[in-house]
Design an enzyme around this catalytic site. Structure first.
Site, PDB file in Angstrom:
ATOM      1  N   ALA A  22       4.797   1.171   0.790  1.00  0.00           N
ATOM      2  CA  ALA A  22       5.429   0.208  -0.114  1.00  0.00           C
ATOM      3  C   ALA A  22       5.487   0.745  -1.554  1.00  0.00           C
ATOM      4  O   ALA A  22       6.478   0.548  -2.258  1.00  0.00           O
ATOM      5  CB  ALA A  22       4.665  -1.110  -0.070  1.00  0.00           C
ATOM      6  N   HIS A  23       4.431   1.425  -1.995  1.00  0.00           N
ATOM      7  CA  HIS A  23       4.424   1.958  -3.362  1.00  0.00           C
ATOM      8  C   HIS A  23       5.481   3.054  -3.535  1.00  0.00           C
ATOM      9  O   HIS A  23       6.215   3.077  -4.515  1.00  0.00           O
ATOM     10  CB  HIS A  23       3.029   2.469  -3.741  1.00  0.00           C
ATOM     11  CG  HIS A  23       2.154   1.377  -4.284  1.00  0.00           C
ATOM     12  ND1 HIS A  23       1.586   0.429  -3.474  1.00  0.00           N
ATOM     13  CD2 HIS A  23       1.791   1.056  -5.552  1.00  0.00           C
ATOM     14  CE1 HIS A  23       0.885  -0.417  -4.219  1.00  0.00           C
ATOM     15  NE2 HIS A  23       1.000  -0.065  -5.485  1.00  0.00           N
ATOM     16  N   LYS A  24       5.539   3.946  -2.564  1.00  0.00           N
ATOM     17  CA  LYS A  24       6.538   5.013  -2.628  1.00  0.00           C
ATOM     18  C   LYS A  24       7.948   4.396  -2.646  1.00  0.00           C
ATOM     19  O   LYS A  24       8.813   4.803  -3.428  1.00  0.00           O
ATOM     20  CB  LYS A  24       6.358   5.939  -1.417  1.00  0.00           C
ATOM     21  CG  LYS A  24       7.171   7.203  -1.517  1.00  0.00           C
ATOM     22  CD  LYS A  24       6.920   8.102  -0.327  1.00  0.00           C
ATOM     23  CE  LYS A  24       7.875   9.286  -0.365  1.00  0.00           C
ATOM     24  NZ  LYS A  24       7.973   9.945   0.926  1.00  0.00           N
TER      25      LYS A  24
ATOM     26  N   ARG B 153       0.843  -1.196   0.000  1.00  0.00           N
ATOM     27  CA  ARG B 153       0.000   0.000   0.000  1.00  0.00           C
ATOM     28  C   ARG B 153       0.877   1.245   0.000  1.00  0.00           C
ATOM     29  O   ARG B 153       1.892   1.233  -0.690  1.00  0.00           O
ATOM     30  CB  ARG B 153      -1.062  -0.041   1.097  1.00  0.00           C
ATOM     31  CG  ARG B 153      -0.541  -0.419   2.481  1.00  0.00           C
ATOM     32  CD  ARG B 153      -1.629  -0.424   3.505  1.00  0.00           C
ATOM     33  NE  ARG B 153      -2.052   0.934   3.797  1.00  0.00           N
ATOM     34  CZ  ARG B 153      -3.208   1.236   4.398  1.00  0.00           C
ATOM     35  NH1 ARG B 153      -4.023   0.286   4.757  1.00  0.00           N
ATOM     36  NH2 ARG B 153      -3.509   2.483   4.671  1.00  0.00           N
TER      37      ARG B 153
ATOM     38  N   GLU C   7       1.253   3.725  -9.422  1.00  0.00           N
ATOM     39  CA  GLU C   7       0.929   2.390  -9.934  1.00  0.00           C
ATOM     40  C   GLU C   7       1.418   2.136 -11.358  1.00  0.00           C
ATOM     41  O   GLU C   7       1.900   1.037 -11.667  1.00  0.00           O
ATOM     42  CB  GLU C   7      -0.571   2.126  -9.838  1.00  0.00           C
ATOM     43  CG  GLU C   7      -0.930   0.654  -9.742  1.00  0.00           C
ATOM     44  CD  GLU C   7      -0.493   0.036  -8.417  1.00  0.00           C
ATOM     45  OE1 GLU C   7       0.558  -0.626  -8.414  1.00  0.00           O
ATOM     46  OE2 GLU C   7      -1.182   0.222  -7.392  1.00  0.00           O
TER      47      GLU C   7
END
Lengths: 292, 190
Positions: free
Chosen positions: B35-37, B32, B87
């Site tokens: 983790a995405h950053k 989420r 994303e």
């Protein structure tokens, strides 16, 4: 009240709020299930929802992994000592987290560190209200982050919406907020509105509406009429459960008001997801009575 | 209902269309906000083999640790739109074939789904207890220092139910519903 005993009662209240769907909400969800077309994604979403409610209740598992902010409104006999109660709430929160009734949900916004126990600056922030009764009433709500993100605060007049400083302006603001939210706040939501107040108290009165039963009647006739009209028209938007499209976009609209300043006219909107988790505990003497 | 086995391939993903209901089987990885950053800014090498031809799950679960063994207690989807800035890059850099979440995503992700062959899979928000029942085993966890909700949880699932709401042909159910509801809104605001 004995702090140790209170702590045990509070853990049970947290468990109940996180895992046991209130009957009025469950009934409205079932109505939604029957309303949606056979074979539609909307009906499928309701089916999954009804199954989740049964499973969570049976196994005492939180309905949603986002157990949210715990919003407390506590009514206490005037003159009672509150510091030990605050301390019991903190201890119960830590223990309920250890028991997996709560997800570790408190994050330092600067360092990003999650202490893992649901405590932190401003967390928890119970609201205490004195009253003349001898009993205590603890009201608890789990307000998840997804629906919190789609909440909104409008400042009227709003030229974009053509919304003036009156109930028609409130109507337009609420419709716009529900449209903007689409399925992102876990539709079908319960739309809770505070008219007036300031930026702070406006949202407090909005969130207090979440504690109202879906089938209650607003004693203010003008607000009762507006609630019905908004319920009907929000459902015309066709957003449906999860934003899949469908007839059920909202389960209810509840509106409260606070007096405002002459210069301000805020419409504060708290969007509550379908998983409207709330529970109540009344303590008389040493006995605790739970409901939701 | 179609069964989708993970890891998958581009051809299988391209055969999916919005409205399709699928049951996911195999290994998925939660990721989420943090983790995405991290994936986009740090580009960690160890994460790629986990994600290649597999599926990311936007989820911050409740996880129990029983004598050293992790178990998913509660694991529903979180709102996906927060990952919109990242994303498309994640799909491109890590070869991800699908993203599970709720609420749908925006045009940048839709474009990446079309270009690289990926889909957006909608899980029922709030149905966390029921979804956790499809999770047979927690295989491992990475970056637990991000906190339980934000870590990468690698999970083996059986028949995890999802609906395709954004496909690899440029179609998004969320875009369609938004357009329709905007028309109704405009007529009500008049």
């Amino acid at each position: 009240m004995d702090p140790k005993q209170l702590q045990i009662h509070l853990i049970e209240l947290i468990r109940k709020s996180s895992t046991d769907m209130p009957p009025d909400i469950e009934k409205a969800l079932m109505t939604g299930y029957h309303r949606e077309a056979k074979g539609s994604s909307a009906k499928g979403a309701f089916k999954a929802i009804m199954e989740t409610i049964k499973l969570s209740r049976k196994k005492s598992i939180p309905l949603c992994q986002d157990t949210g902010s715990l919003v407390w409104h506590i009514y206490y006999p005037d003159g009672s000592e509150l510091l030990p109660v605050e301390s019991s709430i903190k201890q119960a929160t830590v223990l309920a987290t250890r028991l997996n009734y709560l997800r570790p949900n408190s994050v330092d916004p600067v360092t990003g560190i999650n202490p893992g126990n649901n405590l932190g600056n401003g967390v928890p922030s119970p609201h205490f209200h004195p009253w003349k009764k001898k009993s205590w009433e603890f009201n608890l709500m789990n307000k998840g982050g997804g629906c919190e993100n789609v909440g909104a605060q409008y400042k009227l007049p709003d030229t974009r919406l053509g919304a003036g400083r009156d109930l028609d302006g409130v109507y337009k603001s609420v419709l716009d907020a529900v449209f903007q939210a689409q399925g992102r706040g876990c539709a079908p939501g319960i739309i809770c509105v505070g008219i007036g107040g300031d930026r702070d108290t406006g949202m407090v009165i909005a969130k207090k509406q979440i504690f109202r039963k879906l089938d209650d009647a607003n004693p203010d006739q003008l607000l009762a009429t507006l609630e019905k009209k908004l319920y009907r028209d929000c459902n015309k938007l066709g957003i449906g459960p999860m934003g899949y499209g469908g007839k059920t976009t909202v389960l209810g609209v509840k509106i409260g008001k606070y007096h405002r300043l002459p210069a301000t006219y805020f419409v504060s909107i708290a969007y509550m997801c379908w998983s409207d988790r709330r529970a109540k505990m009344i303590i008389r003497g040493q006995k605790a009575h739970y409901s939701n | 209902m179609k069964k989708l086995y993970l890891p998958t391939d581009e051809k299988t993903i391209r055969s999916l269309h919005i409205g399709d209901e699928v049951l996911l089987n195999g290994t998925i990885v939660t990721a989420r906000d943090t983790a995405h950053k991290y994936m986009v800014t740090e580009k960690p090498k160890d994460i790629k083999p986990l994600l290649k031809n597999s599926v990311i799950y936007h989820c911050g679960p409740i996880v129990a640790n029983e004598s050293g063994i992790w178990r998913m207690v509660c694991a529903g989807p979180t709102t996906s739109i927060r990952e919109e800035p990242y994303e498309a890059d994640v799909i491109k850099l890590y070869g991800v074939r699908g993203v599970i979440g709720k609420g749908g995503m925006g045009p940048k992700t839709l474009e990446a789904c079309k270009k690289y062959g990926a889909v957006y899979l909608h899980a029922t928000g709030g149905c966390a207890a029921k979804i956790a029942e499809t999770m047979e085993e927690v295989l491992e966890v990475r970056k637990l220092e991000f906190g339980t909700p934000e870590a990468f949880w690698v999970i083996r699932v059986k028949d995890f139910p999802c609906t395709v709401t954004m496909d690899s042909h440029g179609r998004s159910l969320h875009e369609i519903i938004e357009k329709k509801s905007r028309k109704v809104l405009e007529s009500l605001l008049k």
